[in-house]
Design an enzyme around this catalytic site. Structure first.
Site, PDB file in Angstrom:
ATOM      1  N   ARG A  59       0.888  -1.175   0.000  1.00 13.57           N
ATOM      2  CA  ARG A  59       0.000   0.000   0.000  1.00 13.57           C
ATOM      3  C   ARG A  59       0.915   1.210   0.000  1.00 13.57           C
ATOM      4  NH1 ARG A  59      -5.628   1.563   2.893  1.00 13.57           N
ATOM      5  NH2 ARG A  59      -6.252   0.097   1.278  1.00 13.57           N
ATOM      6  N   HIS A 110      -6.642   1.328  -7.170  1.00 10.87           N
ATOM      7  CA  HIS A 110      -7.042   0.436  -6.072  1.00 10.87           C
ATOM      8  C   HIS A 110      -7.710  -0.794  -6.708  1.00 10.87           C
ATOM      9  CE1 HIS A 110      -7.801  -0.921  -2.151  1.00 10.87           C
ATOM     10  NE2 HIS A 110      -8.673  -0.038  -1.704  1.00 10.87           N
ATOM     11  N   GLN A 114      -9.988  -3.398  -4.759  1.00 13.32           N
ATOM     12  CA  GLN A 114     -11.301  -2.849  -4.413  1.00 13.32           C
ATOM     13  C   GLN A 114     -12.255  -2.968  -5.607  1.00 13.32           C
ATOM     14  OE1 GLN A 114     -12.295  -1.434  -1.304  1.00 13.32           O
ATOM     15  NE2 GLN A 114     -14.256  -1.763  -2.319  1.00 13.32           N
ATOM     16  N   ASP A 143     -16.784   7.805  -2.945  1.00 17.73           N
ATOM     17  CA  ASP A 143     -15.584   7.623  -2.112  1.00 17.73           C
ATOM     18  C   ASP A 143     -15.309   8.975  -1.451  1.00 17.73           C
ATOM     19  OD1 ASP A 143     -13.172   6.721  -0.999  1.00 17.73           O
ATOM     20  OD2 ASP A 143     -12.036   6.915  -2.862  1.00 17.73           O
ATOM     21  N   CYS A 187     -16.341   2.248  -1.022  1.00 16.93           N
ATOM     22  CA  CYS A 187     -15.216   1.372  -0.675  1.00 16.93           C
ATOM     23  C   CYS A 187     -14.947   1.390   0.833  1.00 16.93           C
ATOM     24  CB  CYS A 187     -13.973   1.796  -1.441  1.00 16.93           C
ATOM     25  SG  CYS A 187     -13.552   3.530  -1.230  1.00 16.93           S
ATOM     26  N   ARG A 190     -14.109  -8.159   0.230  1.00 19.43           N
ATOM     27  CA  ARG A 190     -12.670  -7.919   0.062  1.00 19.43           C
ATOM     28  C   ARG A 190     -11.895  -9.196   0.428  1.00 19.43           C
ATOM     29  NH1 ARG A 190     -10.241  -2.937  -0.110  1.00 19.43           N
ATOM     30  NH2 ARG A 190      -8.439  -4.286  -0.464  1.00 19.43           N
TER      31      ARG A 190
HETATM   32  N1   CP Z   1     -11.517   0.106   1.178  1.00 26.47           N
HETATM   33  C1   CP Z   1     -10.293  -0.001   1.719  1.00 26.47           C
HETATM   34  O1   CP Z   1      -9.296  -0.213   1.020  1.00 26.47           O
HETATM   35  O2   CP Z   1     -10.256   0.158   3.064  1.00 26.47           O
HETATM   36  P1   CP Z   1      -8.939   0.294   3.958  1.00 26.47           P
HETATM   37  O3   CP Z   1      -8.314   1.625   3.588  1.00 26.47           O
HETATM   38  O4   CP Z   1      -9.436   0.283   5.372  1.00 26.47           O
HETATM   39  O5   CP Z   1      -8.024  -0.838   3.648  1.00 26.47           O
HETATM   40  N1  NVA Z   2      -9.507   7.146  -2.179  1.00 19.68           N
HETATM   41  C1  NVA Z   2      -9.328   6.643  -0.838  1.00 19.68           C
HETATM   42  C2  NVA Z   2      -9.663   5.187  -0.779  1.00 19.68           C
HETATM   43  C3  NVA Z   2      -9.558   4.569   0.588  1.00 19.68           C
HETATM   44  C4  NVA Z   2      -9.868   3.098   0.578  1.00 19.68           C
HETATM   45  C5  NVA Z   2      -7.898   6.885  -0.397  1.00 19.68           C
HETATM   46  O1  NVA Z   2      -6.978   6.707  -1.217  1.00 19.68           O
HETATM   47  O2  NVA Z   2      -7.695   7.288   0.752  1.00 19.68           O
END
Ligand code: CP
Ligand code: NVA
Length: 304
Positions: free
Chosen positions: A102, A129, A132, A222, A262, A290
């Site tokens: 991540r 992502h 997701q 989102d 998400c 997920r």
């Molecule tokens: N939707 C998602 O990726 O959640 P987290 O940021 O909690 O992993």
């Molecule tokens: N767009 C958001 C998604 C979180 C799952 C972010 O990047 O923070």
């Protein structure tokens, strides 16, 4: 060697294989079959940003499949400059069977693909992502059956989640619409890459959310300020006024449309509490999926 970095890197056939793998493992699990397909395999997760769903669902997925996992923050791993990223990738590759990252920069994922010698998964970057979006289509298919010809309307920032949704919709034949204020739309370069790689993609961009949700089967939003954009929160909240998914906007979609997010969600900003808690909101089954998607993905990456 298989990876999941953007969704642009996969063929439609591969996307469908991952979805089929996830569905079959979910059905097996529901039927009480606990197959330790990945016994002895180890997942290493290396995260530069916070996570609830991604981190936990991947760990649990690995445990369900008989494997184990190890989590490292960016600082623990030495991504703060302790040693070169390519060296970190090579070292982690020596221990792990599969790696989830991540990150802020997509280029870190490319470095791991190049140097780790292991399957690499993008568990969210500033740009994409993909896990997701795969999960979201899996969830839509559970609700509607075949989703080809259905329409997903995304209301909000043209961010990592929006891009990944546009890509997955193109792979599975869904129409994708997005409504975002000027300055927060999907970049032209992204849309031309999408159409170049997936010529049948149906993606339309609007500034009026009501234009985007017309005829929609899925209404999606989102956060307006993603991780790393905390300093822009107030400015963004102003720019996105009128883009909240509330009862009025959700009511302008098809009468059997579902709401997706998400998560994490900010009730009262991008979504009203009424829509989050509406009977047609599927955000929690979506979050659970997920984990099922992660299982299907690991089995596909490791060819089990
Ligand atoms: N939707 C998602 O990726 O959640 P987290 O940021 O909690 O992993
Ligand atoms: N767009 C958001 C998604 C979180 C799952 C972010 O990047 O923070």
């Amino acid at each position: 060697m298989r990876h999941l970095t953007t969704l642009l890197d996969l063929s439609t056939e591969q996307v469908l294989e991952i979805l089929a793998s996830a569905k079959s493992l979910k059905a097996a699990w529901a039927a009480g079959r606990r197959e330790p397909k990945l016994a002895g395999h180890v997942l290493v997760q290396l995260f530069e940003k916070p996570s609830l769903r991604t981190r936990v669902s991947f760990e649990v997925a690995m445990a369900h499949l008989g494997g184990s996992s190890c989590f490292l923050s960016a600082k623990d791993a030495g991504l703060d400059g302790r040693e070169p990223e390519a060296d970190i990738a090579q070292v982690v590759g020596g221990y792990a069977d599969v790696i989830v990252l991540r990150t802020f920069r997509q280029s870190l994922i490319d470095t791991f693909v190049e140097h780790s010698g292991r399957p690499v998964v993008n568990g969210l970057s500033d740009d994409y992502h993909p896990c997701q979006a795969l999960t979201d289509v899996m969830t839509a298919e559970e609700h509607f059956g075949d989703v080809a010809g259905r329409k997903l309307a995304y209301i909000g920032d043209g961010n990592n989640v929006a891009k990944s949704l546009a890509l997955i919709c193109a792979h599975v034949g869904m129409d994708f619409t997005i409504a975002a204020p000027e300055g927060f739309q999907l970049p032209d370069e992204f849309l031309s890459d999408l159409k170049g790689k997936l010529p049948n993609a149906s993606a339309a961009q609007f500034t009026n959310p009501f234009d985007a949700v017309e005829g929609a089967d899925v209404v999606y939003t989102d956060v307006w300020a993603s991780m790393g954009q905390e300093a822009e929160k107030e400015h963004r909240a102003k720019a996105f006024e009128g883009f909240q998914v509330n009862e009025k906007l959700f009511g302008a979609a098809n009468s059997d449309a579902v709401f997706m997010h998400c998560l994490p969600a900010r009730r009262g900003l991008e979504v009203s509490a009424e829509v989050m808690d509406n009977p047609r909101s599927v955000v929690f089954p979506q979050a659970e999926n997920r984990m099922h998607l992660a299982k299907g993905l690991f089995a596909w990456l490791l060819e089990k």
